[in-house]
Design an enzyme around this catalytic site. Structure first.
Site, PDB file in Angstrom:
ATOM      1  N   ASP A  14       0.869  -1.410   0.205  1.00 28.96           N
ATOM      2  CA  ASP A  14       0.006   0.058  -0.029  1.00 28.96           C
ATOM      3  C   ASP A  14       0.813   1.293  -0.029  1.00 28.96           C
ATOM      4  O   ASP A  14       0.599   2.118  -0.924  1.00 28.96           O
ATOM      5  CB  ASP A  14      -0.891   0.046   1.307  1.00 28.96           C
ATOM      6  N   SER A  23      -3.917  -8.057   9.100  1.00 29.52           N
ATOM      7  CA  SER A  23      -3.278  -7.003   9.253  1.00 29.52           C
ATOM      8  C   SER A  23      -2.513  -6.798  10.379  1.00 29.52           C
ATOM      9  O   SER A  23      -3.104  -6.815  11.594  1.00 29.52           O
ATOM     10  CB  SER A  23      -4.241  -5.978   8.907  1.00 29.52           C
ATOM     11  N   ARG A  82       2.521   6.462  16.707  1.00 29.47           N
ATOM     12  CA  ARG A  82       1.971   7.379  15.578  1.00 29.47           C
ATOM     13  C   ARG A  82       2.253   8.914  15.805  1.00 29.47           C
ATOM     14  O   ARG A  82       2.825   9.741  14.906  1.00 29.47           O
ATOM     15  CB  ARG A  82       0.350   7.353  15.375  1.00 29.47           C
TER      16      ARG A  82
HETATM   17  N1  ARG Z   1      -6.541  -0.993  16.994  1.00 27.91           N
HETATM   18  C1  ARG Z   1      -5.196  -0.739  17.459  1.00 27.91           C
HETATM   19  C2  ARG Z   1      -5.080   0.627  17.125  1.00 27.91           C
HETATM   20  O1  ARG Z   1      -6.076   1.439  16.913  1.00 27.91           O
HETATM   21  C3  ARG Z   1      -4.228  -1.342  16.333  1.00 27.91           C
HETATM   22  C4  ARG Z   1      -4.286  -1.137  14.804  1.00 27.91           C
HETATM   23  C5  ARG Z   1      -3.136  -1.361  14.302  1.00 27.91           C
HETATM   24  N2  ARG Z   1      -3.035  -1.655  12.901  1.00 27.91           N
HETATM   25  C6  ARG Z   1      -3.215  -3.158  12.527  1.00 27.91           C
HETATM   26  N3  ARG Z   1      -2.917  -3.216  11.294  1.00 27.91           N
HETATM   27  N4  ARG Z   1      -3.434  -4.095  13.009  1.00 27.91           N
HETATM   28  O2  ARG Z   1      -4.150   1.419  17.932  1.00 27.91           O
END
Ligand code: ARG
Length: 400
Positions: free
Chosen positions: A16, A177, A97
């Site tokens: 991606d 994922s 992030r």
């Molecule tokens: N739900 C979690 C968050 O919002 C993890 C998201 C992570 N992404 C993934 N591809 N599993 O922090």
């Protein structure tokens, strides 16, 4: 007119984000794409990722080692706050992030870029975290999110990439994922989308199945200074070293797995599997040390702050005035959270079996049931009379 001239793209090396490179150039008229891959201790070789970005059409491919800053300035404050979203998820993905956003903005500034970009889709929390953190750090920079707009299926994305020499993933594609860093792994999708499906053992990497854990318990002493983890079994360790050693110790006893239904900010419920062995053990131990060193009222009041703080991290408000104010509160509470917690690891459990601190508020002379007891039992009587007075009055008036 393109949407921007020069863009710094947060880059993971996956299909991606790779497709984002030609897409930004071809569809949105971007002239130069600079990619930025962050090393967050995910244990992946970033050399090949550098090359992949260049092969996909980036003019420059940067790799930033963010691991130390990540643990010291993002994970450790979250441990001081005992941060658990919905009382369970230790925010291992969410914490990365704001740091990636910060570096994106810095690189954009260094290179004179007029936009930054990320490969998040429109359904997750991460897009919110990037966009809001970037806006907080530089409200004048544009944020481009091609994958939120392009509307291509997985197959179409791969086909689009092939047109620009981006190889389709060679290995049989994992149905999951996965997001991964030194703090933990977040796994979703595939068979996990059915909340009734038990996760297969294959989703886990950092933690052992109970059947494969040692048959002997192991003790680990975790030392804290002002709420920051500093020692394992008496040896002083730098933050990154401490977390990676503790991941191994805790993970081999099978502690640190979470299987939960989670409420995303965008209104969707999702099923998430997490493993975060060191981080969960550190929060568990830290909270215990607080119970020894903080007064009752601070402990109880801090619970509410922790809840808000966790939601703010989850919801992308790391850089915000309320979060900064809560940080000050939390820092003040950590002044005397110094000491050692002994954790026993065994068959998927991390049990606290001891704690000590020079700042302990525990007073044996008051607590003891033995002859040394200093507590004035007579005083309890008057206290209870006053404490219970409103209840007594209420009872008298309402019994009729
Ligand atoms: N739900 C979690 C968050 O919002 C993890 C998201 C992570 N992404 C993934 N591809 N599993 O922090």
């Amino acid at each position: 007119m393109g949407r921007a001239n020069k863009v710094v793209l947060a880059y993971s090396g996956g299909v991606d984000t790779s497709v984002c490179i030609p897409y930004l150039k071809e569809e949105w008229g971007v002239k130069e794409v600079i990619t930025l891959a962050g090393d967050l201790g995910q244990g992946e070789e970033l050399g090949p990722i550098r090359k992949k970005a260049l092969d996909s059409g980036a003019v420059e491919s940067l790799v930033a080692d963010l691991t130390e800053e990540f643990i010291r300035d993002y994970a450790f404050p979250a441990i001081q706050a005992n941060a658990l979203y919905e009382n369970r998820y230790p925010l291992s993905t969410a914490l990365a992030r704001p740091l990636i956003a910060k570096r994106l903005v810095e690189v954009a500034d260094e290179y004179g870029a007029d936009a930054v970009a990320h490969g998040c889709t429109g359904k997750g929390n991460d897009q919110v975290r990037f966009d809001v953190a970037i806006a907080a750090l530089n409200p004048n920079i544009k944020v481009l999110a091609p994958a939120r707009e392009w509307g291509m299926s997985r197959e179409e994305t791969i086909a689009y990439g092939e047109r620009f020499g981006i190889p389709s993933p060679v290995k049989k594609k994992s149905p999951y994922s996965i997001d991964k860093n030194l703090l933990g792994r977040s796994v979703e999708a595939g068979p996990l989308e059915d909340p009734w499906n038990a996760p297969l053992e294959e989703v886990y990497e950092m933690t052992k199945a109970i059947a494969d854990t040692p048959d002997e318990p192991e003790l680990v002493d975790i030392g804290f200074v002002k709420g920051m983890p500093t020692r394992l079994n008496g040896s002083e360790l730098a933050p990154v070293e401490l977390v990676s050693q503790l991941n191994d110790i805790v993970g081999r006893h099978g502690y640190g797995r979470i299987d939960m239904m989670e409420n995303r900010l965008v209104g969707i419920k999702s099923r998430e599997i997490y493993e975060a062995p060191a981080l969960l053990a550190l929060i568990h131990a830290h909270r215990d040390l607080e119970s020894l060193t903080l007064t009752a009222d601070v402990t109880h009041y801090k619970r509410g702050i922790e809840e808000t703080y966790s939601q703010m991290i989850y919801n992308g408000l790391w850089y915000s005035p309320l979060k900064a104010a809560l940080d000050s509160f939390i820092q003040t509470t950590q002044e005397r959270v110094t000491g050692t917690v002994r954790v026993q690891l065994f068959k998927g459990n991390a049990t606290i079996v001891g704690r000590q601190s020079d700042y302990s508020l525990y007073t044996p002379d008051l607590a003891t049931y033995g002859a040394e007891d200093q507590f004035d039992h007579k005083a309890a009587e008057g206290f209870i009379y006053v404490w219970g007075l409103p209840t007594r009055v209420w009872s008298e008036k309402t019994r009729g």
